[in-house]
Enzyme design. Sequence first.
Site: not given
Ligand code: IPE
Ligand code: IPE
Ligand code: MG
Length: 245
Positions: A25, A42, A136
């Site tokens: 995240d 990303h 793995l």
């Molecule tokens: C969790 O992250 C899902 C992934 C890392 C794929 P999100 O960014 O979607 O989670 P919330 O919305 O902050 O809970």
């Molecule tokens: C995690 O990073 C990646 C996915 C959920 C695909 P985010 O896109 O949730 O990044 P933040 O949490 O908004 O910073």
């Molecule tokens: Mg996120």
Amino acid sequence: MNVKNNYLDKINFDNLPKHIAIIMDGNGRWAEKRFLPRTSGHKEGVKRVMDTVEECGNLGIKYLTLYAFSTENWSRPKKEIDYLMKLLVKFIKNKLEEIHKNNVKLNILGDLNRFDKNIIKEVEYAVELTKNNSKLILNIALNYGGRDEIVRATKRICNDIINNNISIEEINEEYFKRYLYTENQSDPDIVIRTSGEKRLSNFLNYQIAYSEFFFLDINWPDFHKNSLHKVIFDYQQRNRRFGNI
Ligand code: IPE
Ligand code: IPE
Ligand code: MG
């Protein structure tokens, strides 16, 4: 998190976690901090995916589970979703050879049916190609939700009961696991979440009953090898009791 020390030398290789699961995240925030579009976060995050896969293989970790796209992530703007899908296909195209060469088996957690045909084709090809690899097991959670997984498992069990494949008496906690996407894998010893958020966001609800949690204050694109080493070292200092004394 202090990652200045070299934690690799401190890891006890006789007490490695078997299964590490990561909620990757903070890609968006990583980019926003740098006045870049979320997409560049990303893109940078994908590099850490490959680093992490490689390092887990080197260390001798058996299972690595990466949360890449949740059942709730479909609510994001279409443009961002499209970009993530493009990255996924690119990742497979560019890295499959290396993954295969490193004896990594790719396994998908989640329902692929919601994806475009070309994505399903790429993913299925990668899974098929690597199916006999054993160093793995790399689980990638795509269109994955922990609740969805439990509901799906329940439906499949009901079907097996109706078709007389199993009896109700046979179902217990261990047996139930066979119906999850992770099937006969061991439960995660470690769950890592980057970005500073302290929640699970529907990740592996059934499997993490006794996992050790690590909520890191860095965003996913800043998760380098030494961050992984430090988590493993810290994990080895913890006392897991599983309800015992
Ligand atoms: C969790 O992250 C899902 C992934 C890392 C794929 P999100 O960014 O979607 O989670 P919330 O919305 O902050 O809970
Ligand atoms: C995690 O990073 C990646 C996915 C959920 C695909 P985010 O896109 O949730 O990044 P933040 O949490 O908004 O910073
Ligand atoms: Mg996120």
